[in-house]
Design a protein around this motif. Sequence first.
Motif, mmCIF file in Angstrom:
data_model
loop_
_atom_site.group_PDB
_atom_site.id
_atom_site.type_symbol
_atom_site.label_atom_id
_atom_site.label_comp_id
_atom_site.label_asym_id
_atom_site.label_seq_id
_atom_site.Cartn_x
_atom_site.Cartn_y
_atom_site.Cartn_z
ATOM 1 N N LEU A 199 0.844 -1.193 0.000
ATOM 2 C CA LEU A 199 0.000 0.000 0.000
ATOM 3 C C LEU A 199 0.880 1.242 0.000
ATOM 4 C CD1 LEU A 199 -2.926 1.168 0.287
ATOM 5 C CD2 LEU A 199 -2.536 1.126 2.769
ATOM 6 N N LYS A 202 -0.077 7.402 -0.854
ATOM 7 C CA LYS A 202 -1.080 8.148 -1.621
ATOM 8 C C LYS A 202 -2.355 7.342 -1.855
ATOM 9 C CE LYS A 202 0.863 6.857 -6.169
ATOM 10 N NZ LYS A 202 -0.318 6.131 -6.631
ATOM 11 N N ASP A 203 -2.254 6.026 -1.724
ATOM 12 C CA ASP A 203 -3.422 5.160 -1.939
ATOM 13 C C ASP A 203 -4.151 4.818 -0.650
ATOM 14 O OD1 ASP A 203 -2.896 5.042 -4.690
ATOM 15 O OD2 ASP A 203 -1.505 3.363 -4.426
#
Length: 353
Positions: A199, A202-203
């Motif tokens: 991960l 930004k996600d």
Amino acid sequence: MVKEDKYDMPIIYKDNTILKEAYSLTKDLQNPKVTLFWSDFFLSAIIGYFFLFVSMKNSNYYIESGSVCIIIFSLYRAISFIHEIAHIKVGYLKGFKLAYNIFIGIPLLLPSFLYERVHSLHHMKTRYGTDKDPEYLPFARLKPWVLLSSIFLSLFAPLGLVFRFGILTPLSYLIPSLRQVVIVRFSALTINPQFRRQLLPKDMPKEWKLIEGAASLWSIIIIFSIIAGKISVHEIIIIYIAASGIAFVNHIRTISAHLWESDGSQLTVIDQYLDSVNFPRPAIFPALWAPVGLRYHALHHLLPSIPYHNLAEAHRRITLAMQPDSVYHKVNYTNWLRLVRGILSFHDRQDSI
């Protein structure tokens, strides 16, 4: 797959019809009971916090000791709903995850995002028992000291959580490279040190960031309150004993969830089931250290969509329907010490085959 049952008799299991039969017997048990979920969760949390207040404001040893025991098991039960959150179908129990984070996740530094999209990997056929499984270590194949030391280290989990949210989180927003490390290595509840969360910062969903920020702020308040003397030594000791006690009980429950015999190869659903454990006999103690259906862990791996409150009924139905020689009956234990001895003696049993 050759396995050893609890009587040390080699058996080759080929019964793959069990999954279809078990599902057909429990199709009506798939949906959660909304009122029970909410009342069970809030009652557990309220009892835990009430006795936390009692123990912090009381100097009587017996009252403190009894209160701490109640705190550990009641708050552990409330925390265990994080497991249900990881399995709740979209559209069910609206608002429950928010309530969990407000009343348990943030105050106890165990927000739901530490488990979301992580626990589901443990159920994947391509990951279970491999080095990509966040919740698996082949304890049976490792030296006994690995399992024993993991129990000891669980007592320091509260310090790790305060450090993660109170120190690392604010620093990671100032140091971009550290932010990536925090997300990848320190944003999941795991026992596998090789696991890395895939991960990017930004996600990370916006709601996760908000929850993380709230947990970070709470940690900072705790740290500065201790430094400023706003929390007495007595209160710090009570809080830490309760928190480390919860972590200890959870680790004992984790050890009791599987036989931990996987060699890292891909396993079928039935093989995963046979590497897992049920403690189905009605008893108060297993219900305390493995609450919210966690004592039916093997059944949960067989039918992960069944909510915790229906697992006992599902087990009853399947037990009655299956033949005495069915593989379904091979994972049921009544003695925790016997299970642990079996895990620690795996090497000896393998050498004798």
